[in-house]
Motif scaffolding. Structure first.
Motif, mmCIF file in Angstrom:
data_model
loop_
_atom_site.group_PDB
_atom_site.id
_atom_site.type_symbol
_atom_site.label_atom_id
_atom_site.label_comp_id
_atom_site.label_asym_id
_atom_site.label_seq_id
_atom_site.Cartn_x
_atom_site.Cartn_y
_atom_site.Cartn_z
ATOM 1 N N LYS A 565 0.527 -1.231 0.043
ATOM 2 C CA LYS A 565 0.040 0.046 0.073
ATOM 3 C C LYS A 565 0.697 1.420 -0.041
ATOM 4 C CE LYS A 565 -3.900 -2.353 2.353
ATOM 5 N NZ LYS A 565 -4.914 -2.224 3.272
ATOM 6 N N SER A 566 2.056 1.217 -0.774
ATOM 7 C CA SER A 566 2.683 2.270 -0.756
ATOM 8 C C SER A 566 2.856 2.958 -1.946
ATOM 9 C CB SER A 566 4.277 1.818 -0.569
ATOM 10 O OG SER A 566 4.708 0.956 -1.524
ATOM 11 N N THR A 567 2.922 4.387 -2.142
ATOM 12 C CA THR A 567 2.898 5.071 -3.180
ATOM 13 C C THR A 567 4.104 5.990 -3.565
ATOM 14 O OG1 THR A 567 0.479 5.342 -3.164
ATOM 15 C CG2 THR A 567 1.606 6.966 -4.437
ATOM 16 N N ARG A 568 4.782 6.045 -4.663
ATOM 17 C CA ARG A 568 5.845 6.930 -4.822
ATOM 18 C C ARG A 568 5.560 7.613 -6.253
ATOM 19 N NH1 ARG A 568 11.911 4.428 -4.633
ATOM 20 N NH2 ARG A 568 11.328 4.695 -2.482
ATOM 21 N N ARG A 569 5.942 8.925 -5.957
ATOM 22 C CA ARG A 569 5.684 9.957 -6.954
ATOM 23 C C ARG A 569 7.037 10.619 -7.391
ATOM 24 N NH1 ARG A 569 1.094 13.334 -8.155
ATOM 25 N NH2 ARG A 569 1.637 15.080 -9.338
ATOM 26 N N VAL A 570 7.547 10.699 -8.696
ATOM 27 C CA VAL A 570 8.431 11.291 -9.358
ATOM 28 C C VAL A 570 8.155 12.388 -10.343
ATOM 29 C CG1 VAL A 570 10.907 10.991 -10.527
ATOM 30 C CG2 VAL A 570 9.930 9.051 -9.006
ATOM 31 N N ALA A 571 8.560 13.594 -9.772
ATOM 32 C CA ALA A 571 8.037 14.603 -10.574
ATOM 33 C C ALA A 571 9.167 15.116 -11.893
ATOM 34 C CB ALA A 571 8.047 16.162 -10.066
ATOM 35 N N LEU A 572 8.606 15.308 -13.089
ATOM 36 C CA LEU A 572 9.424 15.547 -14.361
ATOM 37 C C LEU A 572 9.734 16.875 -13.995
ATOM 38 C CD1 LEU A 572 6.984 13.834 -16.935
ATOM 39 C CD2 LEU A 572 8.876 12.888 -15.597
ATOM 40 N N PRO A 573 10.955 17.218 -14.887
ATOM 41 C CA PRO A 573 11.324 18.507 -14.875
ATOM 42 C C PRO A 573 10.530 19.351 -15.689
ATOM 43 C CG PRO A 573 13.218 17.056 -15.447
ATOM 44 C CD PRO A 573 12.029 16.374 -15.099
ATOM 45 N N VAL A 574 10.052 18.928 -16.833
ATOM 46 C CA VAL A 574 9.238 19.706 -17.621
ATOM 47 C C VAL A 574 8.169 18.763 -17.905
ATOM 48 C CG1 VAL A 574 9.083 20.935 -20.046
ATOM 49 C CG2 VAL A 574 11.251 20.846 -18.561
ATOM 50 N N GLY A 575 6.759 19.506 -17.968
ATOM 51 C CA GLY A 575 5.516 19.078 -18.232
ATOM 52 C C GLY A 575 5.712 18.561 -19.801
ATOM 53 N N ARG A 576 4.957 17.329 -20.007
ATOM 54 C CA ARG A 576 4.791 17.024 -21.761
ATOM 55 C C ARG A 576 3.478 16.606 -21.755
ATOM 56 N NH1 ARG A 576 9.995 18.284 -23.092
ATOM 57 N NH2 ARG A 576 11.577 17.473 -21.821
ATOM 58 N N ALA A 577 3.058 16.976 -23.122
ATOM 59 C CA ALA A 577 1.857 16.763 -23.811
ATOM 60 C C ALA A 577 1.624 15.505 -24.556
ATOM 61 C CB ALA A 577 1.488 18.015 -24.752
ATOM 62 N N ASP A 578 0.541 14.922 -24.220
ATOM 63 C CA ASP A 578 0.359 13.749 -25.080
ATOM 64 C C ASP A 578 1.105 12.491 -24.928
ATOM 65 O OD1 ASP A 578 -2.153 15.279 -25.934
ATOM 66 O OD2 ASP A 578 -0.965 15.988 -27.654
ATOM 67 N N VAL A 579 1.417 12.340 -23.741
ATOM 68 C CA VAL A 579 2.599 11.259 -23.457
ATOM 69 C C VAL A 579 2.056 9.955 -23.463
ATOM 70 C CG1 VAL A 579 3.962 10.294 -21.341
ATOM 71 C CG2 VAL A 579 4.021 12.896 -22.030
ATOM 72 N N GLN A 580 2.854 8.960 -24.140
ATOM 73 C CA GLN A 580 2.637 7.662 -24.411
ATOM 74 C C GLN A 580 3.967 7.054 -23.493
ATOM 75 O OE1 GLN A 580 0.351 5.972 -27.569
ATOM 76 N NE2 GLN A 580 1.316 7.655 -28.888
ATOM 77 N N ALA A 581 3.678 5.791 -22.935
ATOM 78 C CA ALA A 581 4.623 5.341 -21.862
ATOM 79 C C ALA A 581 4.669 3.942 -21.857
ATOM 80 C CB ALA A 581 4.515 5.898 -20.618
ATOM 81 N N ALA A 582 5.899 3.253 -21.548
ATOM 82 C CA ALA A 582 5.915 2.048 -21.528
ATOM 83 C C ALA A 582 6.795 1.817 -20.049
ATOM 84 C CB ALA A 582 7.010 1.471 -22.392
ATOM 85 N N VAL A 583 6.676 0.723 -19.422
ATOM 86 C CA VAL A 583 7.397 0.186 -18.124
ATOM 87 C C VAL A 583 8.120 -0.985 -18.049
ATOM 88 C CG1 VAL A 583 6.862 -0.297 -15.889
ATOM 89 C CG2 VAL A 583 5.226 1.088 -16.980
ATOM 90 N N ARG A 584 9.352 -0.842 -17.778
ATOM 91 C CA ARG A 584 10.055 -2.069 -17.737
ATOM 92 C C ARG A 584 10.813 -2.012 -16.614
ATOM 93 N NH1 ARG A 584 11.579 -6.897 -20.979
ATOM 94 N NH2 ARG A 584 13.532 -7.505 -20.238
ATOM 95 N N ARG A 605 14.209 7.525 -7.914
ATOM 96 C CA ARG A 605 13.600 8.845 -7.849
ATOM 97 C C ARG A 605 13.989 9.912 -8.607
ATOM 98 N NH1 ARG A 605 10.363 9.450 -2.657
ATOM 99 N NH2 ARG A 605 10.447 7.225 -1.619
ATOM 100 N N LYS A 606 14.398 9.552 -9.803
ATOM 101 C CA LYS A 606 15.179 10.532 -10.869
ATOM 102 C C LYS A 606 15.055 10.280 -12.271
ATOM 103 C CE LYS A 606 19.825 8.668 -11.026
ATOM 104 N NZ LYS A 606 21.123 8.871 -10.998
ATOM 105 N N ARG A 607 15.040 11.320 -13.140
ATOM 106 C CA ARG A 607 15.145 10.954 -14.546
ATOM 107 C C ARG A 607 16.610 10.694 -15.049
ATOM 108 N NH1 ARG A 607 13.861 15.586 -18.804
ATOM 109 N NH2 ARG A 607 15.659 16.469 -18.110
ATOM 110 N N LEU A 608 16.571 9.488 -15.779
ATOM 111 C CA LEU A 608 18.172 8.851 -16.155
ATOM 112 C C LEU A 608 18.786 9.538 -17.145
ATOM 113 C CD1 LEU A 608 17.030 5.217 -15.550
ATOM 114 C CD2 LEU A 608 18.409 6.589 -14.167
ATOM 115 N N TRP A 609 17.773 9.938 -18.268
ATOM 116 C CA TRP A 609 18.338 10.511 -19.703
ATOM 117 C C TRP A 609 17.343 11.390 -20.390
ATOM 118 C CZ3 TRP A 609 15.680 8.162 -23.522
ATOM 119 C CH2 TRP A 609 15.279 6.713 -23.355
ATOM 120 N N HIS A 610 17.480 11.784 -21.322
ATOM 121 C CA HIS A 610 16.162 12.802 -21.951
ATOM 122 C C HIS A 610 16.947 13.019 -23.551
ATOM 123 C CE1 HIS A 610 14.748 16.623 -23.631
ATOM 124 N NE2 HIS A 610 13.631 15.960 -23.525
ATOM 125 N N LEU A 611 15.814 12.438 -24.621
ATOM 126 C CA LEU A 611 16.276 12.871 -25.917
ATOM 127 C C LEU A 611 15.289 13.405 -26.538
ATOM 128 C CD1 LEU A 611 18.237 11.714 -28.282
ATOM 129 C CD2 LEU A 611 16.765 9.754 -28.222
#
Length: 696
Positions: A565-584, A605-611
């Motif tokens: 019953k634990s929740t973790r939230r990681v904020a993005l540096p910049v908001g993104r529109a129309d995001v599609q996502a995958a989990v691995r 709890r961090k962004r690894l990279w951005h392209l």
């Protein structure tokens, strides 16, 4: 690194250490209005920060122009420009931070390496046409497109510096009698009637930029800006040295009257007919021995040349593929592996599987929607559902359906193919070996359909959920789900439950309910903070995208683990529109409109990279842990290194040559062991080796 002192006329005596939260590391270059620095955010993200010279910061008129530059850059940030990360036009020294883009300017590239070859020129012209389309769509005219304002990034050209651009609805206007721009790249109307400059002026500049890229000089050449201005208005351009295949198109761009010039869309259509080798893929500058420049949003400074290797974007040439045949037209790319009888997945060795491509339904246009199951690809296009052999792309069977009835990829459930389509109010299931109907059922009208395990869930227009056995079509259960007036379920192959989500009216909470699809029993029910969209389940945890209340942009990733019953939230540096996502695992890969791809590690709890991929609107990504894969609207399949975010491979363009339209979105690629399957707008279904994107 401590900030560097800048020297030379007009330079600041001492550079500041910070602009907002961004620590300045070095000066990338200095222009007439300000200095551009390489800087880093608190999280370590590289940015290019433009800081206005002190004397201009005291000028109210200039501050107004700088505010306009920030507004214009924000409007067009995305695939073809340097995205604005932050800005403060009201600071004592106004500044703006954009994403740092490694790569030389076009001006510097031509200076160091000489004119571009025809293939590079076609890619450059296509990239700039796409950039101008993006800029003009939001009502902005750049007005200063020139070689030094074009960055040659690995994934294509980027247009920078909106210092004199003008939104159509801007209150700031060019003063009477004042010329703003760079004469060799200005359109005739910028000299004759500067207050009436429109998007066509950028097309004229594009033509001049292309001549420079092809020859090292402009179409109007003189040491005197006054002579150049006269030539632009009165003389014909000198296109000596421009390839014959491109010269007519460049000449159209350089027409004296704005209405005689092509639009960006017309340019892109024309470029597709220029040569079969036209493509919109990564631009990789040829380099001579010595230093190669790297740049952000300013003229580059020399740095040691990086050797090409695994992290270099792979350029591929898009060929025109002529496909024929009644049932299917297949081209084996150097031979293909075979699937042994009885296996449920391709088992050909990596060394032998070189891929294939097929056009199973030659008539019509549009990408097929496919899933993998029962030792075959199960696909649908308007009017037909069909099965393909995953080893070589052969059509195994076909079954007609109503043209407009396919809503999702067909799937294998209960041992049968479920087309996920209705003909009127009829639901049917197909034999996976022959494609013939095994059962058919009449159904009440419904709003949503989802397959989970051996159950088909149909949400009626009154919110009642009817469950049907996928193997027989017999009813299983029927009732409403508490707290969900009109539930739409998400299901995942690795999870036996289905999930319904329902955000509150004020978007402060989201109700999440886990349901057993076989019985309809609610297993658990809770409310999580924020407006959430479920994107995946992995390792017993649920992963969500959180969106802000104002713009509905994705601004965080949320993980919920039911067992603890634990929740973790990681904020993005910049908001993104129309995001599609995958989990691995515990990493989430997010692809937003405009081509921004990033990886977020939920454990760290961090962004690894951005392209910035330059893909206008890609498919849902998928990852095998080594690479991240997604499909572009022009039919390219792209691969990005999952560990450091480098583009490592991409397939040729597969776009319908007879259409001037680009698909807004595509079904995502499919991973089956070491093979990767994808679909394209020209109707192609194709397979490649997922282990070796560099060989695509």
């Amino acid at each position: 690194m401590a900030p560097q002192r800048n020297t030379g006329a007009g330079a600041e005596a001492e550079l500041p250490e910070y602009a907002g939260h961004y620590r300045l590391e070095s000066s990338l270059g200095s222009g007439g209005m300000g200095v551009v620095h390489l800087a880093r955010s608190t999280s370590g993200m590289k940015v290019a920060v433009k800081i206005v010279h002190a004397q201009f910061a005291r000028d109210p008129e200039f501050r107004g122009r700088f505010r306009q530059e920030v507004a214009a850059a924000r409007r067009v940030s995305g695939a073809f420009t340097a995205s604005v990360v932050d800005a403060d036009p009201e600071a004592e020294r106004p500044w703006m931070a954009t994403l740092f883009i490694p790569g030389p300017t076009l001006s510097d590239h031509v200076k160091r390496n000489g004119p571009m070859d025809p293939a590079q020129l076609r890619r450059l012209m296509a990239g700039l046409a796409e950039a101008l389309r993006d800029i003009h769509r939001v009502g902005v005219v750049h007005r200063d497109l020139k070689p030094s304002n074009v960055l040659l990034a690995d994934d294509g050209p980027k247009v920078i510096d909106f210092g004199i651009s003008r939104p159509k609805d801007s209150e700031l206007r060019t003063e009477t009698g004042k010329l703003i721009g760079t004469p060799p790249f200005m359109a005739p109307e910028q000299f004759r009637r500067p207050r009436e400059v429109g998007p066509a002026a950028d097309i004229f500049a594009l033509g001049s930029v292309m001549v420079h890229a092809a020859t090292g000089r402009g179409p109007f050449d003189s040491d005197s800006p006054y002579v150049v201005a006269y030539q632009v208005v009165h003389d014909e351009p000198d296109l000596t040295g421009v390839p014959e295949s491109l010269a007519p198109l460049v000449l159209r761009c350089l027409a004296k009257e704005p209405e005689d010039r092509p639009t960006p869309d017309e340019l892109m259509r024309a470029l597709r007919s220029v040569a079969a080798s036209y493509d919109t893929q990564a631009f990789i500058p040829a380099q001579r021995a010595g230093d190669a420049p790297e740049s952000g949003s300013a003229p580059p400074h020399p740095r040691p040349r990086r050797r090409p290797g695994r992290k270099t974007a792979i350029a591929a040439v898009a060929g025109v593929i002529v496909l024929a045949g009644v049932l299917a037209s297949v081209r084996l790319l150097g031979g293909g592996g075979t699937t042994p009888e009885g296996g449920d997945s391709p088992t050909a060795s990596v060394s032998r599987f070189t891929g294939w491509e097929a056009n199973p339904v030659p008539e019509g246009v549009g990408a097929a929607q496919c899933s993998y199951g029962g030792r075959q690809l199960i696909c649908a296009r308007p009017g037909v559902v069909f099965g393909l052999d995953p080893a070589d792309g052969r059509v195994l069977w076909r079954h007609p359906v109503a043209t407009s009835s396919v809503s999702k990829p067909p799937v294998l459930a209960g041992g049968l193919v479920q087309p996920m389509a209705e003909e009127g109010r009829r639901l049917e299931a197909l034999d996976p070996t022959s494609g013939k109907a095994r059962w058919q059922r009449k159904l009440p009208a419904h709003n949503a359909m989802q397959v989970a395990g051996r159950t088909i869930l149909l949400t009626g227009i009154d919110g009642t959920v009817n469950a049907v056995d996928a193997s027989t079509g017999d009813p299983k259960w029927s009732h409403r789900i508490p707290g969900h007036p009109l539930p739409s379920f998400a299901s995942f192959t690795e999870d036996p439950l289905v999930y319904a989500t329902n955000p509150s009216v004020d978007a402060s909470k989201t109700r999440v309910t886990a349901v057993d699809p076989a019985t309809g029993a609610v297993r658990w029910d809770l409310r999580l903070d924020g407006k959430l969209t479920l994107i995946g389940v992995d390792g017993g945890s649920l992963f969500f995208l959180a969106t802000d209340k104002v713009y509905d942009d994705t601004d965080a990733v949320v993980r919920y683990t039911p067992s603890t019953k634990s929740t973790r939230r990681v904020a993005l540096p910049v908001g993104r529109a129309d995001v599609q996502a995958a989990v691995r695992g515990n990493v989430v890969y997010l692809l937003g409109s405009g081509g921004s791809l990033e990886a977020v590690d939920m454990t760290a709890r961090k962004r690894l990279w951005h392209l910035e991929t330059a893909v206008s609107r890609g498919s849902v990504p998928v990852s095998n842990g080594t690479h991240v894969f997604f499909v572009a609207p022009d039919g390219r399949l792209l691969a990005v290194d999952a560990h450091d975010g480098d583009l490592v491979g991409q397939t040729p363009v597969r776009m319908n040559a007879a259409s001037g339209r680009v698909a807004g979105a595509l079904p995502g690629p499919l991973l089956a062991h070491d093979h990767l399957y994808a679909t394209a707008p020209d109707g192609t279904v194709f397979a490649v080796d997922a282990r070796d994107p560099a060989a695509w």
